[in-house]
Design an enzyme around this catalytic site. Structure first.
Site, short mmCIF file in Angstrom:
data_model
loop_
_atom_site.label_atom_id
_atom_site.label_comp_id
_atom_site.label_asym_id
_atom_site.label_seq_id
_atom_site.Cartn_x
_atom_site.Cartn_y
_atom_site.Cartn_z
N GLU A 247 0.88 -1.18 0.00
CA GLU A 247 0.00 0.00 0.00
C GLU A 247 0.91 1.21 0.00
OE1 GLU A 247 -3.34 -0.10 -0.10
OE2 GLU A 247 -3.25 -2.26 -0.20
N CYS A 281 -2.36 8.90 2.46
CA CYS A 281 -2.02 8.39 1.13
C CYS A 281 -3.06 8.81 0.11
CB CYS A 281 -1.90 6.88 1.17
SG CYS A 281 -3.33 6.10 1.93
P1 NAD Z 1 8.45 4.58 4.75
O1 NAD Z 1 8.46 3.76 3.52
O2 NAD Z 1 9.57 5.50 5.00
O3 NAD Z 1 8.34 3.66 6.05
C1 NAD Z 1 7.27 2.73 6.20
C2 NAD Z 1 7.72 1.63 7.14
O4 NAD Z 1 8.75 0.86 6.51
C3 NAD Z 1 8.32 2.13 8.45
O5 NAD Z 1 7.87 1.31 9.50
C4 NAD Z 1 9.81 1.98 8.23
O6 NAD Z 1 10.56 1.82 9.42
C5 NAD Z 1 9.84 0.70 7.41
N1 NAD Z 1 11.05 0.49 6.61
C6 NAD Z 1 11.98 1.40 6.22
N2 NAD Z 1 12.93 0.79 5.47
C7 NAD Z 1 12.59 -0.50 5.38
C8 NAD Z 1 13.17 -1.64 4.71
N3 NAD Z 1 14.28 -1.54 3.99
N4 NAD Z 1 12.52 -2.82 4.81
C9 NAD Z 1 11.38 -2.94 5.50
N5 NAD Z 1 10.81 -1.91 6.17
C10 NAD Z 1 11.40 -0.70 6.10
O7 NAD Z 1 7.05 5.35 4.69
P2 NAD Z 1 6.54 6.48 5.67
O8 NAD Z 1 7.30 7.73 5.34
O9 NAD Z 1 6.53 5.97 7.06
O10 NAD Z 1 5.01 6.65 5.23
C11 NAD Z 1 4.56 7.58 4.31
C12 NAD Z 1 4.25 6.92 3.00
O11 NAD Z 1 3.29 5.88 3.20
C13 NAD Z 1 3.61 7.87 2.00
O12 NAD Z 1 4.18 7.67 0.73
C14 NAD Z 1 2.15 7.43 1.98
O13 NAD Z 1 1.46 7.72 0.80
C15 NAD Z 1 2.27 5.96 2.22
N6 NAD Z 1 1.02 5.41 2.74
C16 NAD Z 1 0.26 4.59 1.93
C17 NAD Z 1 -0.96 4.10 2.38
C18 NAD Z 1 -1.84 3.24 1.51
O14 NAD Z 1 -2.74 2.59 2.03
N7 NAD Z 1 -1.61 3.19 0.21
C19 NAD Z 1 -1.41 4.44 3.66
C20 NAD Z 1 -0.62 5.28 4.43
C21 NAD Z 1 0.60 5.75 3.97
#
Ligand code: NAD
Length: 512
Positions: A247, A281
């Site tokens: 997502e 998002c």
């Molecule tokens: P992010 O990708 O920076 O982090 C998300 C999660 O992934 C965190 O828990 C982080 O610690 C973890 N992570 C980081 N590196 C990783 C790796 N190499 N392997 C596995 N996990 C890892 O995202 P964010 O900045 O926390 O969130 C914002 C983003 O999320 C925005 O782009 C937003 O649009 C998206 N989002 C999407 C939805 C949806 O349903 N489509 C919902 C909410 C947010």
């Protein structure tokens, strides 16, 4: 100031992180980062606990969800306080996005999962229907790794966890390092609701912990976060042939038709763009308004945007950006737009009255698709408005995006809105509403193109936490295939005759 700062520790000790509030920049917390070994231990506990849970009837599993719901209802303020402290979001955002949606998720799946997960008979086609019986049996996958972001730190942690658990799985949950305590609430809630030990472990940590979880040997990964991290998760899953749902980000368009109720559309635009400070998002990130109503629509949007309040406590409407990285993206998108000719109608800067990471609710006009603000995910309280000749141009521009999460269309005619919605190439579309709310749990929610793979919510997503095992039983006790060998020319000839009858005659095609 960084919101997340690594703390120096003795060699060999667990890493530690210090957290500051995005609203005040004051230090609020410290967490220990779960190591690869912690993840492995949690996985072993989950593997040990999961078979008994899988053997527990869905109605019994649902009782844990109902109890969790009652605890959440009784202690709403406590949960809101934790979420607000870490994210700085207004109370209403915490209540509506996080708690209301979490309660709805718990109730929805507690009440309906039994039906969705029931083994079902699937009638067979052709002559097979006379000789075989097919049953489709959903079986839990085992252990699910849930990785969640900071923008909906409680609901985006609990919703996939609820679905994975009710389907009979164990869960290892890794919330964002920016909002760890909101994720930890999920573990606390289920422990108090009586979920057997080992079935849900919350692993606090950053990307390293997330990567360790993906590689730990879980059976599926449910990831919500950015496109760039989603890609890394997808690559790691592909290497292990692991299923995953992704997502990811969005750049949701809003289409405003000429026959629109201007006040409602302006209200929808402001809610869609500034709810959760634009950090959703499926926030409305760009508007295409038909020329004949553009001026008045824009005036009403600006009037409403100017009235929004920002503060660190008490009653306010728009909270801070969650961390400096995000604020920098917002600033750079607005600067790029202004340099290329966009006009700032309100906002357009950090809030000078506040110390924290607040960006003022911003409305831009004279924007084009050459600007980042119209093409890249901004994830902040900025609403660019582009005038279009007609709805065809609006649809063409709405579809001109590498994202495809949500979209919304505003018109007085529901039928016209639905017809336009079908032309928009996105995961979901709302007509006269600003976002596909988490309340619509029947709707599969997921993105196209860079917005993701797979979906959360809806019966298919719940079954996505299972392997649906077909069990085919021969009604003739094995007679159909037990005479398979030895081959004979006479039997082959009989088979060919039968095939000609089945697909070559009218009676046969009726049976097929
Ligand atoms: P992010 O990708 O920076 O982090 C998300 C999660 O992934 C965190 O828990 C982080 O610690 C973890 N992570 C980081 N590196 C990783 C790796 N190499 N392997 C596995 N996990 C890892 O995202 P964010 O900045 O926390 O969130 C914002 C983003 O999320 C925005 O782009 C937003 O649009 C998206 N989002 C999407 C939805 C949806 O349903 N489509 C919902 C909410 C947010």
């Amino acid at each position: 100031m960084a919101i997340v700062t690594p703390i120096e520790v003795a060699p060999g000790a667990r890493r530690r992180i210090r957290l500051a509030s995005p609203a005040t920049l004051d230090t609020i917390d410290e967490i220990e980062v779960a190591s690869r070994e912690d993840v492995a231990r949690a996985l072993a506990a989950a593997r040990a606990a999961q078979p008994a849970w899988a053997a527990t009837p869905v109605a019994e599993r649902a009782k844990v969800l109902w109890r969790a719901l009652q605890i959440l209802l009784a202690r709403q303020d406590e949960f809101i306080e934790v979420i607000q402290r870490e994210s700085g979001k207004p109370r209403t955002d915490a209540l509506m996005i996080e708690l209301f949606a979490a309660c709805d998720s718990l109730a929805h799946f507690a009440k309906r999962a039994g039906r969705m997960l029931r083994p079902r008979r699937q009638p067979l086609h052709g002559v097979l229907r006379f000789v075989k019986k097919l049953t489709l049996v959903p079986r839990p996958l085992g252990v699910i790794g849930v990785i969640s972001p900071w923008n909906g730190p409680f609901v985006l942690s609990i919703n996939p966890t609820v679905q994975a658990l009710i389907a009979g799985n164990a869960v290892l949950l890794k919330p964002s390092e920016v909002t760890p305590r909101s994720g930890a609430l999920v573990g606390k809630l289920f422990a108090e609701a009586g979920l057997p030990e080992g079935l849900l472990t919350v692993l606090l940590g950053d990307g390293e912990t997330g990567a360790a979880l993906v590689e730990a040997g879980v059976d599926k990964v449910s990831f919500t976060g950015s496109v760039s991290t989603g890609r890394k998760v997808a690559e790691a899953c592909a290497r292990q042939l692991l299923p995953c749902t992704l997502e990811l980000g969005g750049k949701d368009p809003m289409v405003v038709c000429a026959d629109v109720d201007l006040d409602r559309a302006a209200g929808g635009a402001v809610a869609g763009a500034f709810f959760n400070a634009g950090q959703i998002c499926f926030s409305t990130e760009r508007v295409y308004v038909v020329d004949s109503v553009a001026e008045e629509f824009t005036r009403r949007v600006v009037e409403r945007a100017r009235a929004l309040r920002q503060a660190t406590e008490g009653e306010f409407d728009v909270g801070p950006m969650i961390w400096p990285k995000q604020l920098e993206i917002v600033e750079s998108h607005v600067a790029d737009a202004v340099a290329k000719g966009a006009k700032v109608l309100c906002g357009g800067r950090r809030n000078p009255a506040l110390r924290g990471l607040f960006y003022e609710p911003t409305v831009l006009a004279d924007v084009t698709h050459e600007m980042k603000i119209m093409c890249e995910e901004t994830f902040g309280p900025v609403l660019p408005i582009l005038r279009v000749r007609d709805e065809d141009e609006a649809v063409r521009l709405a579809n001109d995006s590498r994202y495809g999460l949500g979209a919304n269309v505003w018109t007085r005619s529901a039928a016209h809105g639905e017809a336009l919605a079908r032309r928009i190439d996105s995961g979901s579309v709302c007509v006269n509403d600003m976002m596909m709310t988490y309340g619509a749990f029947e709707a599969p929610f997921g993105g196209r193109r860079e917005s993701g793979v797979g979906s959360v919510n809806g019966p298919d997503a719940l079954l996505g936490y299972c392997h649906v095992q077909p069990i085919l039983t021969d009604r003739m006790g094995g007679r159909a295939t037990s005479g398979h060998y030895p081959y004979s020319a006479a039997r082959d000839a009989g088979m060919q005759k039968f095939m000609r009858f089945l697909w070559g005659t009218r009676v046969g095609r009726w049976l097929a």
